[in-house]
Enzyme design. Sequence first.
Site, mmCIF file in Angstrom:
data_model
loop_
_atom_site.group_PDB
_atom_site.id
_atom_site.type_symbol
_atom_site.label_atom_id
_atom_site.label_comp_id
_atom_site.label_asym_id
_atom_site.label_seq_id
_atom_site.Cartn_x
_atom_site.Cartn_y
_atom_site.Cartn_z
ATOM 1 N N SER A 269 0.844 -1.200 0.000
ATOM 2 C CA SER A 269 0.000 0.000 0.000
ATOM 3 C C SER A 269 0.875 1.245 0.000
ATOM 4 C CB SER A 269 -0.890 0.033 1.246
ATOM 5 O OG SER A 269 -0.113 0.235 2.407
ATOM 6 N N ASP A 270 0.419 2.285 -0.687
ATOM 7 C CA ASP A 270 1.065 3.569 -0.453
ATOM 8 C C ASP A 270 0.891 3.861 1.048
ATOM 9 O OD1 ASP A 270 2.409 5.939 -0.735
ATOM 10 O OD2 ASP A 270 1.325 6.553 -2.539
ATOM 11 N N PHE A 271 1.764 4.716 1.581
ATOM 12 C CA PHE A 271 1.815 4.845 3.033
ATOM 13 C C PHE A 271 0.539 5.481 3.583
ATOM 14 C CE2 PHE A 271 6.355 3.886 4.364
ATOM 15 C CZ PHE A 271 6.537 3.005 3.315
ATOM 16 N N ALA A 273 -2.388 4.365 2.968
ATOM 17 C CA ALA A 273 -3.458 4.371 1.954
ATOM 18 C C ALA A 273 -4.580 3.386 2.273
ATOM 19 C CB ALA A 273 -2.887 4.055 0.574
#
Length: 786
Positions: A269-271, A273
């Site tokens: 995951s993007d941080f 997200a």
Amino acid sequence: MLIFCLFVLFLKLGHGHIVSQRQSFSNSSTKLDWATAQSKAAAFVAQLTIEEKINITQGGIDSGPCVGNIGSIDRLAFPGICFQDGPIGMTRAQLVSAFPAGVTTAAIWDRELVYERGRAMGAEFKAKGAHVMLGPVVGPIGRQPLGGRNWEGFGTDPYLAGATVSATVRGLQDNGVQACTKHFVGNEQESRRDSGSSNGTKVQAISSNIDDRTLHELYAWPFADAIKAGTASIMCSYNRVNSVYACENSELLNHMLKKELGFQGYVLSDFFALQSTTSSANNGMDLEMPGRMTTLGNLPLPADNYFFGKHLLAAVQNGSVSISRLDEMATRVLTPYFLLGQDHEYPPPDPATLASLAAAQWGLPAMLESGYPFQIVPARDVRADHATIVRRGAAAGTVLLKNTNNALPLQSPQHIAILGNDAAELLDSRGFSDMNGWESGTYFIGGGSGSVNLEDTVSPLQAIRDRAKSYGASVKWLLNNTNIQQGTKGFYPVPDVCLVFLKSWATESQDRPSFELEFNATEVVNFVASWCANTVVVTHSAGVNTLPWARNANVTAILAAHYPGDQGGYAIADVLFGDQDPGGRLPYTIPEKPEDYDFPIVDCADVSNVDGCQSDFTEGQLIDYRHFDAKNITPLYEFGYGLSYTTFAISSSLKISSLAKNISAVPDVALHVEVGGHPDLWEQVIAIQATVSNIGERSGEAVPQLYISFPEGVPEGTPVKVLRGFDKILLQPGETKTVTFGLLRRDVSFWNADAKIWTVPVGEFVARAGFSSRDLPAETKFTLRK
Ligand SMILES: *[C@@H]1O[C@H](CO)[C@@H](O)[C@H](O)[C@H]1NC(C)=O
Ligand SMILES: *[C@@H]1O[C@H](CO)[C@@H](O)[C@H](O)[C@H]1NC(C)=O
Ligand SMILES: *[C@@H]1O[C@H](CO)[C@@H](O)[C@H](O)[C@H]1NC(C)=O
Ligand SMILES: *[C@@H]1O[C@H](CO)[C@@H](O)[C@H](O)[C@H]1NC(C)=O
Ligand SMILES: *[C@@H]1O[C@H](CO)[C@@H](O)[C@H](O)[C@H]1NC(C)=O
Ligand SMILES: *[C@@H]1O[C@H](CO)[C@@H](O)[C@H](O)[C@H]1NC(C)=O
Ligand SMILES: *[C@@H]1O[C@H](CO)[C@@H](O)[C@H](O)[C@H]1NC(C)=O
Ligand SMILES: *[C@@H]1O[C@H](CO)[C@@H](O)[C@H](O)[C@H]1NC(C)=O
């Protein structure tokens, strides 16, 4: 537009060498053995307790020293996995190189040099003990010219971005470092890219609404190249796609990445997200980052709200996520670790890693007073001789847009004036800080998580002064843009050349406010050009700008130097003085005026409608040059354009050197999907040859490009033409070479969204080659299906 399309004398043809555009410069990634790695990972996971498996699928700030960490498991001698931010070098670290930015790299159009850049960057991550680089970037692709992160990515054409990301992934991973190609997908603007809350009500992130064909032929295309090249991991983006968060979007993750494209690595995951536990896990997300936020002394950490960890454990225990899915997640996360041999003698993280990160994030005083036992030791210097590749890459990604009166290269001018705030020493060498609005100082990099500390730079001013001093020239400078407008006093005599340096800033989390270069750039150029008939403009910028002064006859030359990385001062001197041919070609289109682009940033400021932020990609594939073609708008400088100090010519005819006759409409259903998708899509179906000559006086690097137009009868929304081949070739004066463009089945297929399959259309294709998307004098036609 100046067009270099003189036709070659047939006489010269016999002397050419044959160069293939698909050099096999990578030696290991073709040998990637996913099956063996997968069984090693599965065997490892079989030894884990359920809590340990849960830990493999979630990061934790206290689990290691890096920006993302998977904790160690000592009883199995597993050291954990360290993730560090890219994509232009290691963020928040000391004694690293800042490589040319993504947009600069896209402007290089040279798979081999791009590979070398990736290889050198990967070597730094490995030497720092980072297992994973969070990069490269091919999303955003740059639909919106003002998108704040476009500079991190590889330009607006999927084929160019695909070739660039492929070479980068191979270069990185040939070190044994994992690439994490990001951000999948549709993160085309920064404004409201993620969710938030307003008065206790959740405000949804923007939804990028993209039709299936556009997704395949444009936004997901370069991700397929990254997967084919072996990318270990893919980061899902903050935004929603067709109303579903990208990180819990089964259509994107389970179906497209894992099934259709055969991706065997893990989705990260993007941080911050993630939005859910069971939906994310069941819909294809494998690893949550950054995960747990336990404690770093009294430093203010983000709230400890995550969705995997104990929540995932509960979901597995109550059966809403199956244990086999958890096993699969953990196996996927560990597969690249074995694939790339990271289980053998991988360097431990630089002992300075956590302190460097904390100092970047919270500042030294807070760090020192935190009470946390940071190990404050000198950092490992991992730069080796990479300055050479940074400098070469920066020059190779610098685009010469205009060159009249032989303004460039400079011929030992005796009186040089240097003007503009972008020539000055950077006022802030700390990557990861926001220089938006900083009046003085050059922009070698952009901001946000993609920025890098600058260790060893010289300003353009200093680099040019050093050169001028070497042959006894006089340099005068005035770097305050406000003062320039009253600043003729003291310049004497009229300078042989006035070098004007302009800049514009871009950073993560914000979109750019305007197309113009900053700090009264237009007034500055017009004013200097009013008394200096040899005004040469250099820009350091994130990408698309308007250049309203481009036709001013006193503006004799323009160089778009993009964000060149830490050797930018030397690199621009190399180009100005002719040690290096300006090697770059535009990886985007420069418009005459902002209105020529029809993709405004969606204004999501009104949060009263919490679900109201929608971005409908109604233009389909018609972004950048495809938009200009479709709307018949003449750009100022088109995609693919860029001059050399020499002159090239291409033969008017193209030769079809091999052709698969009457091929099937679709890939052979009997074959299985491999890593990268159906293997037939990667089979060459036609090879087209062009003959390119250097008819000028200097050696230089030509970038022949091949575009194809699909047959009539393909569905509506098909671009007028698309890039499907390029090469970069060094030619001595008088030299001729033959370039071969090999087109794959994917290159000549469209995505049939009804049948959900790549389809080669019936009828006649037109292939055109030349030196930009609007300079295509060579032509041939071919038919693959009757
Ligand atoms: C790949 O080639 C480089 C030099 O180009 C070499 O240093 C490296 O060891 C090679 N790697 C493999 C796995 O063969
Ligand atoms: C999971 O990770 C945390 C943080 O590193 C650690 O404290 C905990 O012991 C780990 N759990 C297991 C079962 O390994
Ligand atoms: C939040 O609530 C306050 C008080 O009701 C109101 O004044 C304010 O406008 C609200 N803000 C938003 C963004 O809706
Ligand atoms: C199972 O646990 C998860 C995570 O706590 C929760 O979101 C979900 O509602 C639970 N499902 C059932 C059926 O209890
Ligand atoms: C540039 O000059 C203007 C006007 O004299 C002044 O206000 C400004 O502070 C100067 N900028 C810098 C960076 O010194
Ligand atoms: C731009 O020019 C205007 C006047 O033309 C001036 O007031 C302003 O300070 C200038 N800004 C900068 C950043 O130079
Ligand atoms: C170009 O420079 C000359 C001086 O050399 C000047 O007379 C002329 O006005 C300038 N033209 C423009 C368009 O600024
Ligand atoms: C072309 O191929 C199709 C099957 O893919 C076949 O039915 C057809 O007869 C072939 N046509 C020619 C002219 O070879």
